[in-house]
Write an enzyme that holds these catalytic residues in place. Structure first.
Site, PDB file in Angstrom:
ATOM      1  N   GLN A  22     -10.192  -3.872  -3.603  1.00 49.89           N
ATOM      2  CA  GLN A  22     -11.479  -3.342  -3.157  1.00 49.89           C
ATOM      3  C   GLN A  22     -12.540  -3.485  -4.252  1.00 49.89           C
ATOM      4  O   GLN A  22     -13.674  -3.899  -3.981  1.00 49.89           O
ATOM      5  CB  GLN A  22     -11.332  -1.860  -2.781  1.00 49.89           C
ATOM      6  CG  GLN A  22     -12.609  -1.249  -2.242  1.00 49.89           C
ATOM      7  CD  GLN A  22     -12.994  -1.806  -0.887  1.00 49.89           C
ATOM      8  OE1 GLN A  22     -12.221  -1.742   0.052  1.00 49.89           O
ATOM      9  NE2 GLN A  22     -14.196  -2.380  -0.780  1.00 49.89           N
TER      10      GLN A  22
ATOM     11  N   ARG B 139     -13.494  -8.479   1.378  1.00 53.54           N
ATOM     12  CA  ARG B 139     -12.063  -8.304   1.119  1.00 53.54           C
ATOM     13  C   ARG B 139     -11.313  -9.594   1.475  1.00 53.54           C
ATOM     14  O   ARG B 139     -10.410 -10.013   0.757  1.00 53.54           O
ATOM     15  CB  ARG B 139     -11.506  -7.132   1.948  1.00 53.54           C
ATOM     16  CG  ARG B 139     -12.098  -5.767   1.604  1.00 53.54           C
ATOM     17  CD  ARG B 139     -11.648  -5.310   0.227  1.00 53.54           C
ATOM     18  NE  ARG B 139     -10.219  -5.271   0.125  1.00 53.54           N
ATOM     19  CZ  ARG B 139      -9.436  -4.273   0.589  1.00 53.54           C
ATOM     20  NH1 ARG B 139      -9.992  -3.220   1.142  1.00 53.54           N
ATOM     21  NH2 ARG B 139      -8.132  -4.319   0.455  1.00 53.54           N
TER      22      ARG B 139
ATOM     23  N   HIS C 145      -7.275   0.789  -6.581  1.00 57.54           N
ATOM     24  CA  HIS C 145      -7.516  -0.043  -5.388  1.00 57.54           C
ATOM     25  C   HIS C 145      -8.165  -1.344  -5.880  1.00 57.54           C
ATOM     26  O   HIS C 145      -9.338  -1.604  -5.645  1.00 57.54           O
ATOM     27  CB  HIS C 145      -8.435   0.708  -4.427  1.00 57.54           C
ATOM     28  CG  HIS C 145      -8.425   0.170  -3.022  1.00 57.54           C
ATOM     29  ND1 HIS C 145      -7.666  -0.919  -2.644  1.00 57.54           N
ATOM     30  CD2 HIS C 145      -9.105   0.555  -1.909  1.00 57.54           C
ATOM     31  CE1 HIS C 145      -7.876  -1.160  -1.354  1.00 57.54           C
ATOM     32  NE2 HIS C 145      -8.740  -0.288  -0.889  1.00 57.54           N
TER      33      HIS C 145
ATOM     34  N   ARG D 140       0.876  -1.180   0.000  1.00 55.56           N
ATOM     35  CA  ARG D 140       0.000   0.000   0.000  1.00 55.56           C
ATOM     36  C   ARG D 140       0.905   1.219   0.000  1.00 55.56           C
ATOM     37  O   ARG D 140       1.686   1.426   0.933  1.00 55.56           O
ATOM     38  CB  ARG D 140      -0.912  -0.013   1.228  1.00 55.56           C
ATOM     39  CG  ARG D 140      -1.626   1.312   1.415  1.00 55.56           C
ATOM     40  CD  ARG D 140      -2.753   1.232   2.419  1.00 55.56           C
ATOM     41  NE  ARG D 140      -3.914   0.570   1.851  1.00 55.56           N
ATOM     42  CZ  ARG D 140      -5.154   0.701   2.318  1.00 55.56           C
ATOM     43  NH1 ARG D 140      -5.395   1.473   3.365  1.00 55.56           N
ATOM     44  NH2 ARG D 140      -6.160   0.074   1.752  1.00 55.56           N
TER      45      ARG D 140
ATOM     46  N   ASP E 116     -16.988   7.278  -1.887  1.00 56.23           N
ATOM     47  CA  ASP E 116     -15.709   7.108  -1.183  1.00 56.23           C
ATOM     48  C   ASP E 116     -15.407   8.464  -0.549  1.00 56.23           C
ATOM     49  O   ASP E 116     -16.070   9.471  -0.851  1.00 56.23           O
ATOM     50  CB  ASP E 116     -14.629   6.713  -2.213  1.00 56.23           C
ATOM     51  CG  ASP E 116     -13.246   6.484  -1.598  1.00 56.23           C
ATOM     52  OD1 ASP E 116     -13.153   6.271  -0.374  1.00 56.23           O
ATOM     53  OD2 ASP E 116     -12.256   6.532  -2.351  1.00 56.23           O
TER      54      ASP E 116
HETATM   55  N1  NVA Z   1      -9.750   6.806  -1.788  1.00 57.35           N
HETATM   56  C1  NVA Z   1      -9.457   6.373  -0.448  1.00 57.35           C
HETATM   57  C2  NVA Z   1      -9.726   4.915  -0.290  1.00 57.35           C
HETATM   58  C3  NVA Z   1      -9.522   4.414   1.117  1.00 57.35           C
HETATM   59  C4  NVA Z   1      -9.718   2.937   1.252  1.00 57.35           C
HETATM   60  C5  NVA Z   1      -8.029   6.688  -0.117  1.00 57.35           C
HETATM   61  O1  NVA Z   1      -7.147   6.484  -0.959  1.00 57.35           O
HETATM   62  O2  NVA Z   1      -7.768   7.165   0.997  1.00 57.35           O
HETATM   63  N1   CP Z   2     -11.300   0.028   2.202  1.00 52.62           N
HETATM   64  C1   CP Z   2     -10.039  -0.063   2.667  1.00 52.62           C
HETATM   65  O1   CP Z   2      -9.092  -0.321   1.914  1.00 52.62           O
HETATM   66  O2   CP Z   2      -9.936   0.136   3.997  1.00 52.62           O
HETATM   67  P1   CP Z   2      -8.589   0.303   4.837  1.00 52.62           P
HETATM   68  O3   CP Z   2      -7.994   1.649   4.426  1.00 52.62           O
HETATM   69  O4   CP Z   2      -9.036   0.274   6.258  1.00 52.62           O
HETATM   70  O5   CP Z   2      -7.653  -0.800   4.504  1.00 52.62           O
END
Ligand code: NVA
Ligand code: CP
Length: 302
Positions: A131, A285, A128, A101, A218
């Site tokens: 997800q 997930r 992502h 990540r 989101d």
């Molecule tokens: N768009 C959000 C998704 C979080 C799971 C981010 O990147 O923070």
């Molecule tokens: N939706 C998601 O990726 O959540 P986290 O940021 O908690 O991993």
């Protein structure tokens, strides 16, 4: 070498295969007789916060017989400037798979290229993918599938989630309508790569939600954008609330990848009314990622 770096790079047939496999894994959770990660260590290398992704991967690796190690960017030399390609060449000699990540998509791609081990994108600024696969599984469970469905996304039109949804729409052929303030819509260069997809971009959230079977949102400020109050201020009309949902198809579902900011992108009442779907989406997930990892080590568990 199999990787999962983006929805963009996925073959449509593999999207469907992963979802089919996850359905089986979910049904048989706790009864697996095969443990394809036995004897393996998979590293989670995270440069951003996480609840769902971290826990679902750590639990999933253990359920497949392997061991996870969690490496926060700030606790390894990556956070002090050691290049990703050096980190990759070290870890590639020690662990069997990596889940990353981070910010830049190129870093995940470089890691995969240099490490020589299965690598999974657990969120970048561009995509992502895990997800979106879990969301598609949820749509399959709740609505029977996406064929003939209208899927709306209301919010940041060039976020990782919005971009991955665009690629899913291109690969799978469903109608996708994206509503976002004009300055946060995907640029023409990105949209030009989606030729042939049934995608509409609008600044009118009612237009996007009208007749939609799935209404998706989101956060307005993704990780790394904290404090961008000017950006956030443009999103007021793009909140998912009861009034907007009056436009949606009867029997619609609401998706949110979480974490949610109540009173911003979604109201408390809508989130709680649709919490069954939204937390099923979070649980999915685990199931989808177990299937991804098992398939990466060429092992389909049934
Ligand atoms: N768009 C959000 C998704 C979080 C799971 C981010 O990147 O923070
Ligand atoms: N939706 C998601 O990726 O959540 P986290 O940021 O908690 O991993």
């Amino acid at each position: 070498m199999d990787h999962l770096l983006s929805i963009e790079a996925m073959h449509p047939q593999n999207i469907v295969k992963y979802i089919d496999h996850a359905v089986t894994l979910k049904t048989r959770r706790g009864q697996h007789e095969e443990f394809p990660l036995t004897g393996q260590v998979w590293a989670l290398i995270f440069s951003k916060s996480s609840t769902r992704t971290r826990v679902s991967f750590e639990v999933g690796i253990r359920e497949l017989g392997g061991s996870p190690i969690f490496l926060s960017q700030n606790e390894i030399h990556l956070g002090r400037g050691e290049p990703i390609k050096d980190t990759a060449r070290v870890l590639g000699r020690m662990v069997h798979g990596a889940i990353i990540r981070t910010y830049q998509q190129k870093d995940v791609e470089d890691f995969a290229a240099y490490a020589g081990i299965p690598t999974i994108n657990a969120l970048t600024d561009d995509e992502h993918p895990c997800q979106i696969l879990a969301d598609l599984l949820t749509i399959r469970e709740k609505l029977g599938g996406w064929d003939g469905k209208k899927i709306a996304f209301v919010g940041d039109g060039y976020s990782n989630m919005a971009r991955s949804w665009c690629w899913a729409a291109k690969h799978l052929g469903f109608e996708f309508v994206l509503a976002s303030p004009p300055e946060y819509q995907p640029p023409a260069e990105f949209l030009s790569k989606l030729g042939g997809a049934n995608i509409t971009v609008t600044s009118n959230p009612k237009h996007a939600v009208a007749g939609a079977h799935v209404v998706n949102t989101d956060v307005w400020l993704s990780m790394g954008q904290e404090g961008e109050t000017e950006k956030e201020a443009t999103f007021g009309p793009y909140q998912i609330n009861a009034q907007l949902l009056r436009e949606a198809a009867s029997g619609h579902i609401v998706l949110h990848c979480l974490p949610a900011y109540r009173g911003k992108e979604i109201t408390e009442d809508v989130l709680e009314q649709h919490s069954d779907t939204i937390f099923q989406q979070a649980e999915n997930r685990l199931h989808i990622q177990k299937g991804i990892m098992a398939r990466m080590v060429k092992h389909r568990i049934i």
